[in-house]
Design a protein around this motif. Structure first.
Motif, mmCIF file in Angstrom:
data_model
loop_
_atom_site.group_PDB
_atom_site.id
_atom_site.type_symbol
_atom_site.label_atom_id
_atom_site.label_comp_id
_atom_site.label_asym_id
_atom_site.label_seq_id
_atom_site.Cartn_x
_atom_site.Cartn_y
_atom_site.Cartn_z
ATOM 1 N N LEU A 133 -6.334 36.122 -16.245
ATOM 2 C CA LEU A 133 -6.600 37.480 -15.795
ATOM 3 C C LEU A 133 -5.286 38.252 -15.790
ATOM 4 O O LEU A 133 -4.227 37.675 -15.549
ATOM 5 N N SER A 134 -5.350 39.556 -16.046
ATOM 6 C CA SER A 134 -4.128 40.362 -16.075
ATOM 7 C C SER A 134 -4.257 41.575 -15.170
ATOM 8 O O SER A 134 -5.353 42.076 -14.923
ATOM 9 N N LEU A 135 -3.099 42.055 -14.706
ATOM 10 C CA LEU A 135 -3.050 43.141 -13.731
ATOM 11 C C LEU A 135 -1.776 43.948 -13.924
ATOM 12 O O LEU A 135 -0.720 43.390 -14.228
ATOM 13 N N GLY A 136 -1.858 45.290 -13.757
ATOM 14 C CA GLY A 136 -0.648 46.090 -13.709
ATOM 15 C C GLY A 136 -0.475 47.057 -14.858
ATOM 16 O O GLY A 136 -1.446 47.547 -15.453
ATOM 17 N N ARG A 137 0.780 47.348 -15.162
ATOM 18 C CA ARG A 137 1.128 48.309 -16.207
ATOM 19 C C ARG A 137 0.651 47.809 -17.559
ATOM 20 O O ARG A 137 0.701 46.617 -17.845
ATOM 21 N N ASN A 138 0.214 48.767 -18.408
ATOM 22 C CA ASN A 138 -0.382 48.362 -19.686
ATOM 23 C C ASN A 138 -0.089 49.367 -20.791
ATOM 24 O O ASN A 138 -0.877 49.540 -21.716
ATOM 25 N N GLU A 139 1.052 50.048 -20.725
ATOM 26 C CA GLU A 139 1.360 51.113 -21.672
ATOM 27 C C GLU A 139 1.499 50.623 -23.112
ATOM 28 O O GLU A 139 1.373 51.403 -24.053
ATOM 29 N N LYS A 140 1.757 49.319 -23.290
ATOM 30 C CA LYS A 140 1.938 48.784 -24.637
ATOM 31 C C LYS A 140 1.004 47.617 -24.936
ATOM 32 O O LYS A 140 1.248 46.820 -25.830
ATOM 33 N N GLY A 141 -0.080 47.554 -24.179
ATOM 34 C CA GLY A 141 -1.095 46.536 -24.447
ATOM 35 C C GLY A 141 -0.797 45.177 -23.877
ATOM 36 O O GLY A 141 -1.453 44.188 -24.230
ATOM 37 N N GLN A 142 0.191 45.076 -22.957
ATOM 38 C CA GLN A 142 0.613 43.767 -22.454
ATOM 39 C C GLN A 142 -0.440 43.040 -21.621
ATOM 40 O O GLN A 142 -0.311 41.843 -21.368
ATOM 41 N N LEU A 143 -1.501 43.742 -21.231
ATOM 42 C CA LEU A 143 -2.558 43.082 -20.470
ATOM 43 C C LEU A 143 -3.607 42.432 -21.363
ATOM 44 O O LEU A 143 -4.444 41.666 -20.884
ATOM 45 N N GLY A 144 -3.582 42.744 -22.668
ATOM 46 C CA GLY A 144 -4.515 42.104 -23.593
ATOM 47 C C GLY A 144 -5.964 42.449 -23.340
ATOM 48 O O GLY A 144 -6.852 41.605 -23.509
ATOM 49 N N CYS A 187 0.327 39.127 -26.557
ATOM 50 C CA CYS A 187 -0.142 40.508 -26.630
ATOM 51 C C CYS A 187 0.952 41.413 -26.069
ATOM 52 O O CYS A 187 1.880 40.946 -25.402
ATOM 53 N N GLY A 188 0.824 42.716 -26.361
ATOM 54 C CA GLY A 188 1.785 43.670 -25.832
ATOM 55 C C GLY A 188 2.701 44.258 -26.880
ATOM 56 O O GLY A 188 2.361 44.352 -28.068
ATOM 57 N N ASP A 189 3.890 44.657 -26.449
ATOM 58 C CA ASP A 189 4.872 45.312 -27.301
ATOM 59 C C ASP A 189 5.379 44.343 -28.370
ATOM 60 O O ASP A 189 5.901 43.281 -28.042
ATOM 61 N N ASN A 190 5.232 44.728 -29.634
ATOM 62 C CA ASN A 190 5.707 43.871 -30.725
ATOM 63 C C ASN A 190 6.706 44.609 -31.617
ATOM 64 O O ASN A 190 6.943 44.224 -32.754
ATOM 65 N N LYS A 191 7.310 45.681 -31.081
ATOM 66 C CA LYS A 191 8.249 46.472 -31.873
ATOM 67 C C LYS A 191 9.411 45.628 -32.362
ATOM 68 O O LYS A 191 9.915 45.809 -33.474
ATOM 69 N N ASN A 192 9.863 44.684 -31.532
ATOM 70 C CA ASN A 192 10.969 43.815 -31.910
ATOM 71 C C ASN A 192 10.510 42.386 -32.195
ATOM 72 O O ASN A 192 11.263 41.436 -32.034
ATOM 73 N N SER A 193 9.249 42.243 -32.603
ATOM 74 C CA SER A 193 8.666 40.955 -33.019
ATOM 75 C C SER A 193 8.558 39.949 -31.885
ATOM 76 O O SER A 193 8.375 38.754 -32.126
ATOM 77 N N GLN A 194 8.633 40.415 -30.627
ATOM 78 C CA GLN A 194 8.607 39.483 -29.504
ATOM 79 C C GLN A 194 7.254 38.826 -29.288
ATOM 80 O O GLN A 194 7.151 37.840 -28.554
ATOM 81 N N CYS A 195 6.193 39.348 -29.952
ATOM 82 C CA CYS A 195 4.888 38.692 -29.853
ATOM 83 C C CYS A 195 4.720 37.601 -30.911
ATOM 84 O O CYS A 195 3.820 36.772 -30.810
ATOM 85 N N GLY A 196 5.545 37.626 -31.955
ATOM 86 C CA GLY A 196 5.529 36.557 -32.952
ATOM 87 C C GLY A 196 4.249 36.443 -33.744
ATOM 88 O O GLY A 196 3.869 35.346 -34.147
ATOM 89 N N LYS A 198 3.391 38.607 -36.575
ATOM 90 C CA LYS A 198 3.473 39.203 -37.915
ATOM 91 C C LYS A 198 2.418 40.282 -38.116
ATOM 92 O O LYS A 198 1.666 40.264 -39.089
ATOM 93 N N SER A 199 2.344 41.195 -37.192
ATOM 94 C CA SER A 199 1.418 42.316 -37.299
ATOM 95 C C SER A 199 2.208 43.597 -37.480
ATOM 96 O O SER A 199 3.309 43.738 -36.952
ATOM 97 N N LYS A 200 1.645 44.539 -38.231
ATOM 98 C CA LYS A 200 2.296 45.831 -38.415
ATOM 99 C C LYS A 200 2.158 46.711 -37.176
ATOM 100 O O LYS A 200 2.901 47.671 -37.011
ATOM 101 N N ASP A 201 1.193 46.402 -36.317
ATOM 102 C CA ASP A 201 0.956 47.226 -35.137
ATOM 103 C C ASP A 201 2.077 47.028 -34.122
ATOM 104 O O ASP A 201 2.420 45.889 -33.787
ATOM 105 N N PRO A 202 2.644 48.125 -33.593
ATOM 106 C CA PRO A 202 3.693 47.985 -32.580
ATOM 107 C C PRO A 202 3.153 47.470 -31.259
ATOM 108 O O PRO A 202 3.875 46.861 -30.479
ATOM 109 N N PHE A 203 1.843 47.707 -30.989
ATOM 110 C CA PHE A 203 1.224 47.237 -29.764
ATOM 111 C C PHE A 203 0.073 46.283 -30.110
ATOM 112 O O PHE A 203 -0.817 46.639 -30.887
ATOM 113 N N ILE A 204 0.091 45.091 -29.541
ATOM 114 C CA ILE A 204 -0.972 44.104 -29.745
ATOM 115 C C ILE A 204 -1.849 44.140 -28.496
ATOM 116 O O ILE A 204 -1.468 43.633 -27.437
ATOM 117 N N THR A 205 -3.026 44.763 -28.587
ATOM 118 C CA THR A 205 -3.848 44.982 -27.403
ATOM 119 C C THR A 205 -4.863 43.874 -27.140
ATOM 120 O O THR A 205 -5.479 43.845 -26.081
#
Length: 481
Positions: A133-144, A187-196, A198-205
Motif C-alpha cells: 500500500l502507498s501513501l503521501g506525495r505523488n507528483e511523479k507517480g511514486q505511489l504506483g 514506479c515514480g520519477d525515472n528522469k535519471n533512470s532511477q526506476c531501471g 528502460k522507459s521513455k516516460d519520465p514518470f512511471i505511474t
C-alpha cells in the motif's frame, strides 16, 4: 564547507544543468522496430524469471518476522513535508502531529514493514499478507496508483504480481518493491533512470519490473535519485544518477553536452559494483570482492557491510559522512579503516542526508558526518556516549534527526525538527541529545521508518497488554477531499 556544494562548472562559467545521457544506449530503431524489440525483451525477461523461479521453486526471499499496528507522528501535509511552502496546484491539507497517534486507516490492518526515507514525503506499507500500500506525495507517480494525485489513505499499488511483497524502499520521488521470488518492481520519477525500467516516460505511474536477470534480489534501497539492489550471493547493483559517485562504478558520469552545459550519463539498468578499494596515503589497493550482507542509502551516499563485518562507503563525501577523515567524494566502495583499527566489526548501518550511523558487534553506536547543521561535523566515526548501553534494533533517519527502537523504549535525537517527527510533544519539538520518546512508554516498537518530516512506527500487538496500550493512544484520521 557549506551544505550546498559549490558547482565546479560555475567557476568556469559552465552551468551544471541536470540532464542525462543513458549509458550503453541501444541502437536507434524506428518506432515499430523499437516496440517489437521492447516487447521481445520484456517477454525474454519474463521467461528468464519464470525459468529462475522454476529452478528455485523452494527459494523464497524472507521478509521481517515482526508484525504489528502502525503509529504516526510528524507532518501529514504530504505536499508540504520537506518544503518551505506548498507548490502551486498542490493541496494544503493535513496537520502536524507532535506526539504519536494510532493511524486510523490502518488500525485494523497488521503491518509487517514500513518503508520511507529521509528524502521521501511518501511511504510504503507491506501488510501481513504481503500486499503493498502507498501513501503521501505523488507528483511523479511514486505511489504506483496510475495517476499523479496524492493519497491521504493507504492505497494498493497497481501492476504488481500475485507474489508476496517482502521489502520496499523509497527515494525522493521513486519507489522500489521486492517480491518473495527475488524480482524487483519500481514506479515514480525515472528522469535519471532511477526506476531501471528502460522507459521513455519520465514518470512511471504503474509498477514495472526492473530489467534484471541475475540471482534473486534480497534487499532494495534508494537514495534521492539512485537505486541499489543486493542479490543472494552478496553482489550489489546500482542504477540512476551517478553525479557524486553514488553508483560506485568509479565515475561521476559527468560529460559536456554542449558549450555551457555539463550533464551526467545515467545508468539505465542494474549494473554490478565489482571493485572495492582500500586507500592509504601513497596508494590505492584493490581488495578481493567481498560478499555484502547489508547496506543503507543516504541522499547521495551508501554504506555497506560484508560477511566479515567490514564497512565500506562511497558517494558524496561532504561533512565526513563517508567516515574517511576527509570530505572527498568516493567513486567506488572504500573500506572504512576506523573499524579495522578498532578491531570491531560492524553489524548494522543507517544513513541520513548528511550523516551515517554504524553499530558495532558489541552494540556501540558511532556517528560520522553532521546531523545538526549548527553542530560539529564528525570526519570519522565517533562513539555516541549517550546511546551507550541501549540495544538499538531499528533506526529511522529523518531530515535532521533519527528515531530508534531500543529495548522497551524509543530513542529520538535531532535539532531543528519542527513538524513533530520526533514525537516529543508540542512544547519540545527537538532534542540536541538522544532522549526517550515518553509518549510511547510501555509500548514495544518493532520497526521505525522516517520520512523527510514524518515518522511511522510498528507497535507490537501480540499480548492483551500490548493491545490495551495501543488502544489508549490518540487516533489520527486523515482529512480526505
Amino acid at each position: 564547507m557549506s551544505a550546498k556544494r559549490q558547482s565546479k562548472g560555475k567557476a568556469n562559467g559552465v552551468s551544471r544543468k541536470k540532464s542525462k545521457l543513458d549509458e550503453d544506449e541501444p541502437p536507434v530503431l524506428s518506432e515499430e522496430e523499437e516496440d517489437d524489440d521492447n516487447d521481445q525483451r520484456s517477454d525474454d525477461d519474463d521467461n528468464n524469471m519464470d525459468e529462475l523461479t522454476e529452478d528455485n521453486a523452494s527459494l523464497r526471499v524472507k521478509g521481517p518476522d515482526h508484525i504489528g499496528i502502525v503509529m504516526l507522528t510528524g507532518g501529514t501535509n504530504w505536499d508540504l513535508n520537506g518544503r518551505k511552502s506548498v507548490p502551486k496546484g498542490c493541496k494544503s491539507i493535513g496537520r502536524n502531529l507532535y506526539e504519536p497517534h494510532l493511524f486510523e486507516p490502518l488500525k485494523d490492518t497488521r503491518i509487517r514493514l514500513v518503508a520511507s526515507s529521509c528524502n521521501s514525503a511518501h511511504t510504503i506499507f507491506i501488510t501481513e499478507e504481503g500486499k503493498a500500500l502507498s501513501l503521501g506525495r505523488n507528483e511523479k507517480g511514486q505511489l504506483g496508483v496510475k495517476d499523479l494525485i496524492r493519497r491521504d489513505i493507504p492505497t494498493p499499488i497497481e501492476g504488481l504480481p500475485d507474489h508476496a511483497i517482502v521489502n520496499a524502499a523509497t527515494g525522493r520521488a521513486h519507489t522500489l518493491l521486492l517480491t518473495d521470488r527475488g524480482a524487483v518492481y519500481s514506479c515514480g520519477d525515472n528522469k535519471n533512470s532511477q526506476c531501471g525500467v528502460k522507459s521513455k516516460d519520465p514518470f512511471i505511474t504503474t509498477a514495472m519490473r526492473v530489467k534484471y536477470n541475475g540471482p534473486p534480489i534480497v534487499k532494495v534501497g534508494c537514495g534521492a535519485e539512485f537505486s541499489i539492489l543486493l542479490d543472494c550471493k552478496g553482489t550489489l547493483y546500482s542504477f540512476g544518477l551517478p553525479e557524486y559517485g553514488q553508483l560506485g562504478h568509479n565515475t561521476n558520469g559527468e560529460y559536456i553536452e554542449r558549450a555551457g552545459a555539463i550533464n551526467f550519463a545515467t545508468v539505465q539498468q542494474p549494473k554490478p559494483i565489482l571493485t572495492f578499494v582500500e586507500k592509504n596515503k601513497n596508494k590505492v589497493e584493490i581488495l578481493p570482492k567481498p560478499e555484502i550482507r547489508d547496506f543503507a542509502c543516504g541522499t547521495n551516499h551508501t554504506v555497506a557491510i560484508d560477511d566479515h563485518k567490514k564497512a565500506y562507503s562511497w558517494g558524496f563525501g561532504g561533512y565526513g559522512r563517508l567516515g574517511h577523515s576527509e570530505p572527498k567524494d568516493e567513486l567506488q566502495p572504500r573500506l572504512i579503516k576506523y573499524f579495522d583499527v578498532q578491531r570491531s566489526g560492524v553489524k548494522h548501518v543507517a544513513c541520513g542526508p548528511t550523516f551515517s550511523i554504524a553499530i558495532n558487534e558489541f552494540g556501540a553506536v558511532y556517528l560520522f558526518g553532521q546531523m545538526n547543521s549548527r553542530g560539529e561535523a564528525n570526519m570519522y566515526p565517533k562513539p555516541v556516549q549517550d546511546l551507550h548501553g541501549w540495544n538499538l534494533r531499528s533506526i529511522g533517519t529523518c531530515g535532521i534527526g533519527l528515531v530508534a527502537a531500543a529495548d522497551d523504549s524509543c530513542i529520538v535525537w535531532g535539532s531543528g525538527t519542527s513538524s513533530g517527527e520526533l514525537g516529543l510533544g508540542d512544547l519540545k519539538k527537538s532534542s540536541a541529545k538522544p532522549c526517550e520518546m515518553k509518549k510511547l512508554d510501555g509500548m514495544y516498537i518493532e520497526q521505525v521508518a522516517c520520512g523527510s518530516a514524518h515518522t511511522f512506527l510498528i507497535a507490537r500487538d501480540l499480548s492483551e497488554d500490548d493491545k490495551d496500550i495501543i488502544a489508549s493512544m490518540p487516533v489520527y484520521k486523515p482529512v480526505v477531499t
